[in-house]
Design a protein around this motif. Structure first.
Motif, PDB file in Angstrom:
ATOM      1  N   UNK A   1      -9.081  13.314  16.206  1.00 18.46           N
ATOM      2  CA  UNK A   1      -9.125  12.315  15.145  1.00 18.46           C
ATOM      3  C   UNK A   1      -7.748  12.034  14.571  1.00 18.46           C
ATOM      4  N   UNK A   2      -7.464  10.761  14.387  1.00 22.86           N
ATOM      5  CA  UNK A   2      -6.276  10.333  13.666  1.00 22.86           C
ATOM      6  C   UNK A   2      -6.714  10.071  12.235  1.00 22.86           C
ATOM      7  N   UNK A   3      -5.998  10.659  11.272  1.00 22.18           N
ATOM      8  CA  UNK A   3      -6.361  10.583   9.858  1.00 22.18           C
ATOM      9  C   UNK A   3      -5.333   9.735   9.121  1.00 22.18           C
ATOM     10  N   UNK A   4      -5.835   8.750   8.369  1.00 20.47           N
ATOM     11  CA  UNK A   4      -4.972   7.853   7.618  1.00 20.47           C
ATOM     12  C   UNK A   4      -5.331   7.937   6.136  1.00 20.47           C
ATOM     13  N   UNK A   5      -4.354   8.208   5.294  1.00 21.52           N
ATOM     14  CA  UNK A   5      -4.581   8.384   3.864  1.00 21.52           C
ATOM     15  C   UNK A   5      -4.880   7.034   3.209  1.00 21.52           C
ATOM     16  N   UNK A   6      -6.024   6.947   2.512  1.00 21.74           N
ATOM     17  CA  UNK A   6      -6.400   5.745   1.776  1.00 21.74           C
ATOM     18  C   UNK A   6      -6.074   5.882   0.292  1.00 21.74           C
ATOM     19  N   UNK A   7      -6.149   7.101  -0.215  1.00 17.60           N
ATOM     20  CA  UNK A   7      -5.824   7.427  -1.605  1.00 17.60           C
ATOM     21  C   UNK A   7      -5.386   8.891  -1.620  1.00 17.60           C
ATOM     22  N   UNK A   8      -4.994   9.436  -2.764  1.00  8.96           N
ATOM     23  CA  UNK A   8      -4.539  10.828  -2.755  1.00  8.96           C
ATOM     24  C   UNK A   8      -5.553  11.831  -2.188  1.00  8.96           C
ATOM     25  N   UNK A   9      -6.852  11.539  -2.252  1.00  5.33           N
ATOM     26  CA  UNK A   9      -7.852  12.490  -1.763  1.00  5.33           C
ATOM     27  C   UNK A   9      -8.754  11.940  -0.657  1.00  5.33           C
ATOM     28  N   UNK A  10      -8.642  10.672  -0.324  1.00  2.32           N
ATOM     29  CA  UNK A  10      -9.541  10.020   0.637  1.00  2.32           C
ATOM     30  C   UNK A  10      -8.786   9.659   1.916  1.00  2.32           C
TER      31      UNK A  10
END
Length: 175
Positions: free
Chosen positions: A93-102
């Motif tokens: 999985x590639x993870x992309x930050x949407x907000x500080x915790x999401x």
């Protein structure tokens, strides 16, 4: 199985050299799965409730992007016993930050069927994964994923086409 373990080892060592931050962890959760038939489905194609459990590594490229190879057991398929499929899976999985915790997660997944042989169902399954994860604390997270099969689960000579369709709801802990 040897190929999957080798791939995990290669990914672990290759990303370690240029990652800014490396974390390891465990993840478990609930699967709600079914088979998506092309055309007429088999009788009694009810969803199956199962579980998923495994471990992962998370390599950060920056503050906003990371990659997570995982190795997990996942109970999928449909409710009737002949259609219950248990896999050892490896999502990347590639993870992309949407907000500080999401975070938004997306990537491919390969699965190796482990419970039955010569039953007309292929031993390998290929899927796409998409989901969201929320960091409750820096170490604890919850997530929801949708996994959709890219490949037909049945052998070609049967003339039946179906793909796994699974919702996963999980909780994890980063060490």
């Amino acid at each position: 199985m040897k190929k999957i373990l080798l791939l995990v080892l290669v990914l672990s060592t290759s990303f370690y050299g240029f990652s800014q931050d490396t974390k390891f962890g465990v993840r478990a959760g609930l699967n709600v799965s079914n088979l998506d038939f092309d055309g007429t489905s088999l009788a009694n194609n009810d969803h199956r409730n199962g579980f998923v459990i495994g471990f992962f590594a998370e390599y950060s490229f920056s503050n906003a992007v990371s990659i997570s190879p995982e190795l997990q057991f996942s109970a999928e398929g449909a409710k009737p016993e002949p259609l219950q499929l248990d896999y050892i899976q490896m999502p990347i999985l590639f993870n992309f930050k949407l907000s500080p915790k999401m975070f938004f997660n997306i990537g491919p997944q390969v699965g190796l069927k482990i419970d039955k042989v010569d039953d007309g169902i292929r031993n390998f399954a290929y899927s796409g994964v998409g989901g969201l994860s929320y960091n409750v604390t820096p170490m604890i997270f919850i997530d929801a994923r949708y996994i959709y099969g890219i490949s037909n689960i049945f052998d070609d000579n049967l003339g039946i086409e179906a793909k796994n369709s699974t919702m996963q709801f999980g909780v994890g802990y980063k060490f």
